[in-house]
Design an enzyme around this catalytic site. Structure first.
Site, short mmCIF file in Angstrom:
data_model
loop_
_atom_site.label_atom_id
_atom_site.label_comp_id
_atom_site.label_asym_id
_atom_site.label_seq_id
_atom_site.Cartn_x
_atom_site.Cartn_y
_atom_site.Cartn_z
NE ARG A 1 0.76 2.20 4.34
CZ ARG A 1 1.80 2.44 3.54
NH1 ARG A 1 1.60 2.56 2.24
NH2 ARG A 1 3.01 2.56 4.04
CB CYS B 1 8.66 -0.57 6.30
SG CYS B 1 8.73 0.17 7.95
CG ASP C 1 2.37 1.87 7.51
OD1 ASP C 1 1.15 1.94 7.23
OD2 ASP C 1 3.26 2.20 6.70
ZN ZN Z 1 6.54 0.46 8.63
#
Ligand code: ZN
Length: 199
Positions: A44, A99, A42
């Site tokens: 972020r 997530c 991810d």
């Molecule tokens: Zn994730």
């Protein structure tokens, strides 16, 4: 193409050199990070940035939903290099609340290859079904699944033969489980640290 990124790269390198003239020359010589980060892909959850570490200080492996599957050659190659060659002192499995991989694993929709990749998360769900189904709020349930997944991956890493052999040699090595909050920028230690082989 991508000139804005190249310009940002030049500015970044110049700032590093301005603050420390020998920075890149030193790193060119060797890398000796103390930590292996196993985190989610991810965007972020940028590993170095979250723990405010410079290049050279963190060895990083990232994949969808921060998995440590015992048959994945990519993860195992990183793990062996980190443990046997770099001799990191800490391995940190870092999940994150919110997530997408965790949510996708259990929403029943079909996406293709990633459904197979996420299979270990469905196993974690099955193993902990009683606890998870008691949590009425869907978001809270997925957050708990994030935590349980991290705990499961800490078990995977700790039980791996590379790690077991390192402990048998008396190597200083700990395996930790953390969860990162996208909303606050803070990590929570799940307190599942393992520091030696279980007899
Ligand atoms: Zn994730």
């Amino acid at each position: 193409m991508l000139d804005h990124l190249k310009a940002k790269n030049r500015a970044w390198a110049a700032r590093k050199v301005a603050a420390d003239a020998g920075f890149f020359k030193r790193l060119e010589g060797q890398q000796a990070p103390e930590y292996l980060w196993i985190g989610c892909s991810d965007s972020r959850v940028p590993a170095n940035e979250i723990v405010d570490l410079d290049p050279g200080e963190l060895f990083v492996h990232r994949n969808v939903a921060n998995l440590a599957p015992p048959q994945d050659a990519n993860y195992l190659s990183v793990l062996q290099f980190a443990v046997d060659v770099i001799k990191v002192k800490h391995i940190i499995v870092v999940g994150h609340y919110g997530c997408g991989g965790i949510a996708a694993a259990v929403d029943g929709r079909r996406r293709g290859l990633v459904d197979h990749w996420l299979h270990p998360i469905r196993e974690v769900f099955s193993t902990n079904r009683d606890e998870l189904e008691k949590i009425g709020n869907q978001r809270a349930r997925l957050d708990r699944l994030c935590e349980l997944n991290v705990m499961r991956q800490v078990e995977n890493v700790s039980s791996d033969v590379f790690v077991q052999d390192a402990w048998a040699r008396g190597q200083d090595l700990s395996v930790h489980g953390w969860v990162y909050s996208l909303g606050s920028g803070l990590v929570t230690d799940l307190n599942v640290t393992i520091t030696a082989a279980v007899k």
